[in-house]
Scaffold this active site. Structure first.
Site, short mmCIF file in Angstrom:
data_model
loop_
_atom_site.label_atom_id
_atom_site.label_comp_id
_atom_site.label_asym_id
_atom_site.label_seq_id
_atom_site.Cartn_x
_atom_site.Cartn_y
_atom_site.Cartn_z
N GLU A 108 0.86 -1.19 0.00
CA GLU A 108 0.00 0.00 0.00
C GLU A 108 0.90 1.23 0.00
O GLU A 108 1.91 1.27 0.70
CB GLU A 108 -0.88 -0.01 1.26
CG GLU A 108 -1.64 1.29 1.48
CD GLU A 108 -2.51 1.27 2.75
OE1 GLU A 108 -2.94 0.19 3.20
OE2 GLU A 108 -2.77 2.37 3.28
N GLU A 168 -2.70 11.77 3.25
CA GLU A 168 -3.51 11.18 4.32
C GLU A 168 -3.26 11.89 5.64
O GLU A 168 -2.14 12.32 5.94
CB GLU A 168 -3.16 9.69 4.49
CG GLU A 168 -4.06 8.99 5.49
CD GLU A 168 -3.72 7.53 5.69
OE1 GLU A 168 -2.59 7.13 5.39
OE2 GLU A 168 -4.60 6.80 6.18
#
Ligand SMILES: *[C@@H]1O[C@H](CO)[C@@H](O)[C@H](O)[C@H]1NC(C)=O
Ligand SMILES: *[C@@H]1O[C@H](CO)[C@@H](O)[C@H](O)[C@H]1NC(C)=O
Ligand SMILES: *[C@@H]1O[C@H](CO)[C@@H](O)[C@H](O)[C@H]1NC(C)=O
Length: 316
Positions: A133, A138
């Site tokens: 990932e 974020e």
């Protein structure tokens, strides 16, 4: 971050890139996002106070809106929630195609902000965490600046040869030994995230995944250093002219082929859950009361909980 059962098309298999020249493979603007991405309406694997809706519902409720060079996805900001009912309506999109080595450039005007929000622009393999990932943009609760992170299985570390302007918050990318934290680099400037990002009209995020590792750059909208090829989204880009990235995850001690598989690109907005909602984090970020209660009772607090994307380009 967790693998989901989803149909996907193996559109592009690995191409070994030797130089740093990349050619445009796909381009998304406005309505084109509705062709290249699908809405995922399933329950949040990170236990957020969210209800991901399908595409028809999202369009009907204007949670997803596409026009000209605006592609907007947002959370519901009018409904007081029943504490025993589902969470706040929101949107999670995943690309129909998957990508091996590639570059993405995101031209983003606005990102979700507010207490309890946990937005993300990221990529992942369906067989998580074995296929890895990459988190590009974020954060939670408007806290501080952006974090870029890799999540992998064992034997992927990025210490030593990092050449980045960001702050390392960990060099072991293994989800099992880091309590799923992975290896992270934090952007040094506040305008990379949340209210300060939005006040500035956003900016450009770019990510390169190659045999040499992963690099992530950010240029705020008013930066004098936005590379010409990035600013204009040219058909060909040269990542070696982009300067030092804020996040550098070299492949020196992390074999890319064994830790990263075909990746879907995702963009999502959840609330509370396993990061934003942890009381010690939520309250330390200056947010009031209990996260879930706040999300349930204060729809107007989420009027700015939206992404407005001008365009996305993908290079291979
Ligand atoms: C949203 O994106 C972040 C990216 O890191 C991920 O960790 C999280 O699981 C995602 N949430 C949902 C509900 O998909
Ligand atoms: C839908 O959302 C867009 C973007 O936020 C906004 O410009 C538009 O006015 C909204 N449409 C309606 C009918 O509310
Ligand atoms: C760090 O990266 C930049 C941009 O690619 C490059 O110009 C510079 O020479 C690198 N520095 C080191 C020490 O490798």
């Amino acid at each position: 971050m967790f693998a989901t059962a989803a149909l996907f098309v193996l559109a592009s298999l690995t191409t070994s890139v030797l130089g740093d020249q990349w050619c445009e493979a796909e381009s998304y603007k406005g309505n084109q996002f509705l062709q290249g991405f699908h809405h995922m309406s399933f329950s949040d694997p990170t236990h957020g106070r969210v209800n991901y809706v399908d595409q028809n519902t999202a369009l009907q409720k204007n949670l997803t809106f596409a026009s000209g060079d605006h592609f907007v996805i947002r959370a519901d900001h009018t409904t007081v929630l029943d504490p025993n009912g589902p969470g706040r309506d929101s949107v999670r999109l995943e690309s129909n195609n998957v990508y091996m080595n590639h570059v993405t450039i995101w031209n983003i005007r606005h990102m979700p902000q507010g207490c309890g929000t946990w937005p993300a622009v990221w990529e992942f393999g369906q067989n998580w965490p074995y296929q890895g990932e990459i988190d590009i943009l974020e954060g939670v609760n408007d806290h501080s600046s952006n974090q870029a992170t890799l999540h992998t299985t064992a034997d992927c570390t990025v210490g030593g040869a990092r050449n980045e302007t960001g702050i390392s918050l960990g060099t072991d990318c293994d989800v099992y030994t880091t309590g799923n934290a992975g290896c992270t680099a934090q952007n040094p400037t506040a305008d990379s995230y949340g209210p300060a990002f939005n006040a500035n009209g956003g900016g450009f995020y770019a990510m390169e995944r190659s045999e040499r590792g992963v690099r992530v750059w950010f240029w705020p909208r008013n930066s004098k250093h936005i590379p010409h090829d990035v600013y204009h989204g040219l058909n060909e880009v040269d990542t070696d002219n982009w300067g030092t990235p804020f996040a550098h995850f070299p492949s020196t001690n992390c074999d890319m082929d064994s830790h990263f598989g075909p990746h879907n690109i995702a963009i999502n907005l959840t609330f509370c859950g396993d990061w934003a909602g942890i009381p010690s984090i939520y309250n330390a970020d200056g947010c009031p009361g209990d996260c879930v209660a706040y999300v349930n009772q204060n729809p107007a607090a989420f009027v700015n909980a939206y992404f407005d994307v001008a365009w996305l380009k993908i290079y291979e």
